[in-house]
Design a protein around this motif. Sequence first.
Motif: not given
Length: 403
Positions: A37, A40, A88, A113-114, A120, A124
């Motif tokens: 992300s 992130g 991203g 990953l956020d 998202e 992503t």
Amino acid sequence: MPSDTLWDIAKAEVAARAGPGDSSGDGGEKSVLFIGSKSGGKTTIILRCLDRDEPPKPTLALEYTYGRRAKGHNHPKDIAHFWELGGGTSLLDLISIPITCDSLRTFSVVLVLDLSKPNELWSTMESLLRATKSHMDKVMLRLAKTNTKAATEMRRTVWSGLQKDHPDRELIDPFPIPLVIIGSKYDIFQDFDSEKRKAICKILRFVAHYHGASLMFTSKSEALLLKIRSVINQLAFGIDRSKSICVDQNKPLYITAGLDSLSQIGAPPIPDVDLGQLHAHSPLDLWKKVCDKLFPPKNTSILKDARDPARDPQYAENDVDEMRLQKDQAVPPPQPWISLNLTSGSTMATMSETHVHWVATIIHDTHRGAVCPWCTREMLPSCVPSCDHCMEQQVTRGCNQRL
């Protein structure tokens, strides 16, 4: 007399120092690619792994750094190459740069990953893993043509993290190289509703297990960063990985590859009635539809992050931006196809209403000299109404440019 030469003795000593398990032939060098992300926390993790006490900066496209670690006395240091992809999912083509035939055998991927943006997560993850795997497949084919033994060994080691008697062995599709999935910003995630946290945890556990990856959550907490550092060190320097596991949704997840199972993960977190209405062609596709139902993507476009980097505020350069603005204002954008017949005075054009006044101005100015709006060169009243230069823009005009 001894039959061994001095050279044979030296090689035997080097092999003894390397140890019985060191047969990779990588010369003590490994590579790790960080993707994930935007904003992130990838840079923060890399800096912590390298013990660099400096504030993280926005990543420009694809950035590289390295770290070294001493094996012991009279041993050469191991070298780890760290690559970080910024933007991203907007710069997927750059993934092909660090992954080559020479580096593939000692390569690993870390997907960050956020957790604070559940809408998202899937898009992503899917975009980045698909692009990475697609390029690796191409590299693997090239490697198989030049080094069949190495390619065969890589295919065999894909399953090394999973026990031969694991019940899910026939139901998953391990990533071609070691993969670690890190959920960042756990400090924000832990304040989510309990059911929301449970759903995200189950989805990410399935994704990690399906790809044969390790899964762990982290934040700015020093204790969590130390755990992540040990995992990255295992990828970068071959240090033994921890076998600990934590699947409690009320705590940061920590699951080493191969230690989870579909039975422990459970069914997708939606009612059976809704689950029966989802039509999927694979388990991965089913969980994707579940994720989309629970956390609808804000933008269905895969390239939702894609935009003009020149207009991205994190890359702002006052002097450059000011000159770019002046250039944009001085040169009008290309217009729709226009055909002018100056002899008869008729005008045929395919254009929007906003261009009518602009075309009328050009017709008037051609009788007293003006500037071509495309090539910015002076137009002459006596000039034949055609310009080869402007024909590239599908425009027929009269100016003094001849190419």
